[in-house]
Scaffold this active site. Sequence first.
Site, PDB file in Angstrom:
ATOM      1  CE  LYS A   3      33.619  43.700  43.145  1.00  0.00           C
ATOM      2  NZ  LYS A   3      33.223  43.723  44.590  1.00  0.00           N
ATOM      3  N   GLY A   4      37.429  45.855  38.018  1.00  0.00           N
ATOM      4  CA  GLY A   4      38.853  46.168  37.848  1.00  0.00           C
ATOM      5  C   GLY A   4      39.691  45.092  38.514  1.00  0.00           C
TER       6      GLY A   4
ATOM      7  N   GLY B 169      49.953  46.438  29.068  1.00  0.00           N
ATOM      8  CA  GLY B 169      50.324  45.041  29.226  1.00  0.00           C
ATOM      9  C   GLY B 169      49.171  44.080  29.469  1.00  0.00           C
TER      10      GLY B 169
ATOM     11  CD  GLU C 104      46.017  49.681  40.011  1.00  0.00           C
ATOM     12  OE1 GLU C 104      46.998  49.815  40.759  1.00  0.00           O
ATOM     13  OE2 GLU C 104      45.918  50.249  38.906  1.00  0.00           O
TER      14      GLU C 104
ATOM     15  NE  ARG D  77      30.000  39.427  31.987  1.00  0.00           N
ATOM     16  CZ  ARG D  77      29.751  40.199  30.923  1.00  0.00           C
ATOM     17  NH1 ARG D  77      29.805  41.525  31.023  1.00  0.00           N
ATOM     18  NH2 ARG D  77      29.462  39.633  29.780  1.00  0.00           N
ATOM     19  CB  ILE D  78      36.627  37.125  35.057  1.00  0.00           C
ATOM     20  CG1 ILE D  78      36.857  37.303  36.570  1.00  0.00           C
ATOM     21  CG2 ILE D  78      37.947  36.879  34.325  1.00  0.00           C
ATOM     22  CD1 ILE D  78      37.718  38.488  36.972  1.00  0.00           C
TER      23      ILE D  78
ATOM     24  CG  PHE E 231      54.097  47.494  36.197  1.00  0.00           C
ATOM     25  CD1 PHE E 231      53.209  46.432  36.106  1.00  0.00           C
ATOM     26  CD2 PHE E 231      55.342  47.374  35.607  1.00  0.00           C
ATOM     27  CE1 PHE E 231      53.565  45.272  35.442  1.00  0.00           C
ATOM     28  CE2 PHE E 231      55.705  46.211  34.934  1.00  0.00           C
ATOM     29  CZ  PHE E 231      54.825  45.156  34.854  1.00  0.00           C
TER      30      PHE E 231
HETATM   31 MO1  MOS Z   1      48.331  51.917  37.754  1.00  0.00          MO
HETATM   32  S1  MOS Z   1      49.618  52.341  39.325  1.00  0.00           S
HETATM   33  O1  MOS Z   1      47.055  52.893  38.258  1.00  0.00           O
HETATM   34  O2  MOS Z   1      49.124  52.397  36.356  1.00  0.00           O
END
Ligand code: MOS
Length: 730
Positions: free
Chosen positions: A693-694, A458, A697, A619-620, A231
């Site tokens: 797009k990620g 992960g 986060e 896109r997923i 994380f």
């Molecule tokens: Mo994430 S906080 O950019 O590993």
Amino acid sequence: MSQPQAAVGASVARVDARLRVTGKAKYAGDNNPDGVVHAVIVDSSVGRGRITAVDAGPALAQPGVLTVISHLNAPRLPPVESNGYPPGEPLRAFQDDQVRFFGQPVAVVVATTLEVAQHAASLMQVTYHAERPSTDMSAAPPADDPETYARGDADQALKSADVQLDLAYRMARQHHNAMEPAGIVARWDGDKLTLWEKTQAVQFATFNMAGEFGIPPENIHVISPVLGGAFGNAFRTWVHSVIAVMAARQVGRPVKLVLTRKQLYFGIGYRPAYSYGLRMGSDRRGRLTAAVHDVDSETSSYETHLEDTLVPGRMLYSTPNVKQIHRSVPLDVNTPTWMRGPGYSSGAYPLESAMDELAHELGMDPIELRRRNEPLDDQSNGLQFSTRRLRECYTTGARAFDWKRRSLKPGSRRDGDWHLGMGMAAGVYDTQRAAAQASVRLNADGTALVQSGTSDMGPGTATSMTQVAADALGLTMRRVIFRLGDSTLPPAAGHFGSQTMASVGSAVQDGCDKLRKKAIALAVRDEGSPLHGADTANVEVRGGRLYVKDAPGRGETYQRLLARNNSAYLEVLGSWAPPEGPARYSLYAYAATFAEVAVHSRLGLVRVRRMLGVYDAGRIISPALADSQALGAMIGGLGAALLEHTITDHRDGRIVNANFADYLVPTHADIPDIRAIYLAGGEDRIADPIGVKGLAEIVCIGVTPAISNAVFNATGRRIRQLPITPELLL
Ligand code: MOS
């Protein structure tokens, strides 16, 4: 030349699922090279001051103890060059007698077994000249190099606004609490160094360690194929890794060093605590006219960790006049670091809470208020959005969550002793991308090996990359192996900032497209191939068989093609990099998170009953893995909203709840009915060739205010600090 898409978009199981659930996955600390010995760090028991004496005698007298290193006998290290750390002077391993925070490593004991090393470490006699540390952010002065931003005249506009809010929020420090502790096994072979290290960035890790010892990065090999969550806390080289490498050199044997659960609260970073003042003005119809953001966040005395906390406040809503200041407050603590949705998550909480307060002031639905403040473009830079479908997130979410059941009047819904309420919040996170390469090898047996120096902390990187590769090569997923987590693989930037899928995924797509085209070109040139003379643009591959699209009977397998050409394999290098030069578009992913809570009328307990996240994340690639990202993030957000905070004893700077019994995180019993929806047709081709797009986060941004707003809707009590503990509601 297109390819059938079979794996991308399908809900597939993780390619490493069996490895992980059978316990065969080798995490950093599971490695036992020949002759490995064990290191245990001795932590400072004062929060600030000077080490006046180190008595290693009793520790060294234990049978099996090989060495004790402290600042008294540590080798001198060269000054650190710029190596990706935050600005300042990174904490070095045993280079002086200064104590900068409670728990700072002051010595390391190396022994033949872990038990002996632990026992010997407990016998270390370290004496200090202790001073009272400064660990209370509310009592410490900020540094004088703030980040600022302004457009228009916010103070003036605020004064003349029809509706004015002046709000102060506080957010507690949070720890990543990954299941796998930070750890490393270090082995020197002459001047070559091998590190089995928990890291999100195998190649950055070589540069960071090279800088610490003044050795060439090429001499360092970092191996980190599996991580048990990070994380953000494993992106930089923390001092314990340097200590292990130093110890390995000293004893001439491989050294294993794994932090204890307690040490993870001060031996690696954390999400910093914040105080956030927000003044907001609007007209009677709810259109924002001004916002003034006044933000403080904690950092260490030796490094400045400052996050992009101000970004949501300058681009999420149309606001002509904005003034922002973000100061770091240096404290006698370890340096904070990135933690999921860094900055954006902390910035969204006050902003989205304040929007809820404004909606209440105006007697307006909070979604309607947000709709009235949708900007036409990015007001922070004048750029057009590549894609922004936040309105659709609201509409889809409101329908799926049955938002119309929410009462505009707080405290008006009950279920026995429980007050019920609903809340929502928006979220935004920038679409980060970086250069990446991936090698692709198609073997004569029709299997493929795709490799890139990325990581998987992960989310399932190897799985999603295998999906992209399988479709582009026309193979089933079982025939494709994706390797990552080794610094000798083709270069890729670190696995953070939700940039891995866009960056490495695009490189994998590029490499696999190139390889498929190479095979097709070989076939159409080959007189022995049924495809000889075919139009390359009309050939596709499926199930490892190349064929003419309009005449599927005409074709052959990769195996036959390679065998006839006496070719052991075909190989190419794929690459992708974001365009250079000034940005032409504003690239962000968006979220709308909804929560329904029940608050006990006499106990102040908050139970989240339902949550829904709706995402405009492009896109997923892998819906099942996306769900594990989104659901996990909403659970993390629940923890941040209701449970998680670090408690420091300001008398000596000690974290008193540095364990899983006292630092509360959500458990199964706390987890409600949670759902995630990804807007269909979401490809963002401006962001990257594969249109993502990620996700990692954006799914955690806006969760805390959604819950906090639901608590207000349930009770009429506005709590402006996190976590919302029961005593605040009594
Ligand atoms: Mo994430 S906080 O950019 O590993």
